[in-house]
Design a protein around this motif. Structure first.
Motif: not given
Length: 608
Positions: A79-86
């Motif tokens: 979930l954290s890296y998903r936020q980082i991607i965007f």
């Protein structure tokens, strides 16, 4: 010839406008960017059992709650890296997040850790896969290092051919591995449900175990978390995805998280239910496969695909290292050559450097890199902790809509990652202490490189650098070794320049040679001044350079520039060069760093 070999190995050059064709689809990206994370399920569950066995097999039931903890951390990371991607769609992952939210040095710690970790990824993965092969064929064991090096060369060459081409080839083994493990887990669960597996093989969950402690459980949790290495690779490699890149990267990350969670949970559960104990010569996955299938075709299918993915997990490093290097190079912390695309539009310099450093590491450890696994894991959890802490700072500072759930996710991930990092240092300090040495050294190196680039920019900038000294004339010095067409060609070139004076210089090793040459020169070029230098120690460089320095000091008083013209003949074939003295090269090398001296080479091409 070399060009033909290069074309055969790498393929034809691609035009810059073909870059879009080299982008990855989600299916291919999942294979090459998740291979490291997915391959870690082959040893992550085993690491938990290795810690628990220290208090006895009765403690194996703790692997279930520990696995739940690992899954919680995995969910927080995904979930954290998903936020980082965007939030950071141009890639860079932990380095960019840490630098922009925590400052330059936390960013460099994250970036340096990941660069080293990707080198370890290649070395450890290839060595582990090689061990699996030589275990099946013991006669190959003496060639462990050679086999591992050949595998690195193969994967390096494949990546130099382009991201798409390497993904097309490497996707099959990765998906075969996933298929093999799902079949194994499915058949294993079927056997359990149908009562084909006795219940007495394992200790019931909740059974009291003497000697168990919170410290031991945290140590087992930290060891099991090594299965999460490679989770960050997708956020580093967003530019490799087809448009819309952030959306495709986020979906690929989610798919990887689901696959990793299912495989990890299935292996941990089967190992617990079967009562599997870790053994020095047989892996936990091998024992599960043998218990599930027996030693038949499916057993060897599982083992074969496991060996393959352990080797191909190295490809995650090849996908993420060059892109991370690009971000560091753009910020001037590592050489600019890492920003240059090669013939096939990949960042070839990063790929080649990664391959070379991995080979050196394999050779240094003689292919026995198992002691590097803790270092490899802690090298990932430091950036995990920093990136999520950076996101906490970002949400607190910006407070966008819906920021509170995101803050909770990142806070949970940062806390667990910090605990895992601390546990690695507490329990595996003899293996992970080098990180306390090489990280400061890497950051110092980053600092020195950045300082150099800033100094160069400051000196080249027209608005800040000192005004150029006007040049009122030119003195040409022409070192000569004889009276030949090569010297004649260079002398004719020198005469075309607006020179105040041309001085030919001859270095003689014998007094007789000095007199003979002066006589020949006077007849051939009476209008060109000749200076002969006697060299009793048979050195050409020392007397010549000393003479050039003397002329340069006198010339500078009159704002004159000294130009040294070096005659050089070029053989028709390259290998002919080794048959001749390279005096011109030595002279150029010595003069290159002298101020106010211009060095010019005048080639004379031989025809046969």
């Amino acid at each position: 010839m070399l060009s033909s070999i290069k074309r055969f190995l790498i393929g034809r050059p691609l035009k810059s406008n073909e870059l879009g064709e080299q982008k990855l689809t989600k299916a291919k990206a999942l294979a090459i960017l998740s291979s490291d994370a997915l391959s870690s399920v082959a040893y992550g569950p085993e690491q938990i059992l290795i810690v628990l066995i220290t208090v006895g097999a009765a403690a194996f039931w703790y692997s279930i709650p520990i696995a739940v903890g690992v899954l919680v951390l995995l969910a927080a990371l995904i979930l954290s890296y998903r936020q980082i991607i965007f939030a950071y769609p141009h890639g860079g992952g932990a380095y960019v997040v840490s630098k922009q939210n925590l400052g330059k040095y936390p960013g460099l710690i994250a970036g340096g850790s990941l660069l080293v970790d990707y080198i370890l990824t290649v070395a450890v993965s290839v060595s582990a896969g090689t061990d699996a092969i030589t275990s099946a064929f013991p006669s190959l064991h003496p060639y462990n290092v050679l086999i591992a090096v050949l595998f690195v060369c193969f994967i390096t060459t494949l990546n130099l051919r382009g991201v798409t081409e390497s993904a097309s080839i490497l996707a099959y083994p990765v998906y075969l591995f996933v298929l093999a493990l799902f079949i194994m887990i499915g058949v294993g669960l079927f056997h359990i449900v149908t009562g084909q597996v006795p219940e007495g093989l394992h200790t019931p969950i909740g059974t009291p175990v003497a000697g168990i402690s919170l410290f031991l459980l945290l140590r087992a949790f930290a060891s099991g978390s090594s299965a999460l290495t490679g989770v960050e690779a997708i956020s580093n490699a967003i530019p490799n995805f087809k448009d819309p890149a952030p959306n495709n990267a986020a979906k690929t990350l989610a798919a990887m998280g689901i696959l990793l969670a299912c495989l990890f949970t299935g292996i941990v559960f089967l190992a617990y239910y079967y009562g599997i104990s870790p053994m020095p010569d047989v892996t936990v996955v091998s024992q599960i496969a043998e218990t599930t299938f027996g030693r038949n075709v499916m057993y060897f299918f599982v083992q074969g695909t496991t060996a393959l993915i352990l080797i191909l997990a190295a490809n995650t490093g090849y996908s993420a290292f060059p892109l991370l290097a690009v971000n560091l190079a753009k910020d001037k912390f590592i050489p600019r050559m890492f920003t240059v695309r090669g013939d096939r539009l990949g960042y070839s310099n990063g790929i080649i450097i990664l391959g070379v450093l991995s080979i050196l590491l394999i050779m240094a450890f003689e292919g026995k890199t198992e002691h590097l696994i803790p270092l490899y894991a802690v090298g990932v959890f430091i950036p995990f902790t920093l990136s999520q802490t950076g996101m906490i700072v970002k949400w607190n500072r910006e407070k966008p809509p819906g920021w509170l759930p995101k803050l909770i996710i990142n806070s949970t991930g940062a806390l667990i990652s910090l605990i895992v990092t601390v546990m690695f240092f507490l329990t595996k300090f003899p293996q992970v202490w080098p990180v306390l040495v090489f990280l400061p050294l890497i950051i110092y190196l980053f600092h020195r490189i950045r300082k150099h680039y800033e100094a160069v920019a400051d000196q080249l900038r027209l608005s800040t650098c000192e005004p150029s000294i006007p040049i009122d004339g030119n003195v040409i010095i022409l070192p000569v070794a004889g009276i030949t067409h090569v010297v004649e060609n260079s002398l004719n070139y020198a005469k075309t320049l607006s020179a105040h004076q041309i001085i030919a210089v001859y270095v003689a090793f014998e007094r007789e040679d000095e007199a003979v040459f002066e006589e020949k020169w006077a007849k051939w070029q009476p209008d060109v001044r000749l200076v002969t230098l006697y060299s009793p120690y048979r050195s050409i460089i020392q007397p010549l350079v000393k003479f050039i320095d003397t002329v340069q000091r006198k010339a500078s008083e009159s704002n004159f520039k000294v130009t040294v013209i070096i005659p050089q003949f070029i053989p028709r074939k390259g290998w002919h060069n080794i048959l001749h003295n390279q005096s011109g090269l030595l002279i150029r090398t010595n003069l290159l760093y002298r101020r106010n001296v211009v060095v010019t080479t005048v080639p004379f091409h031989l025809k046969k």
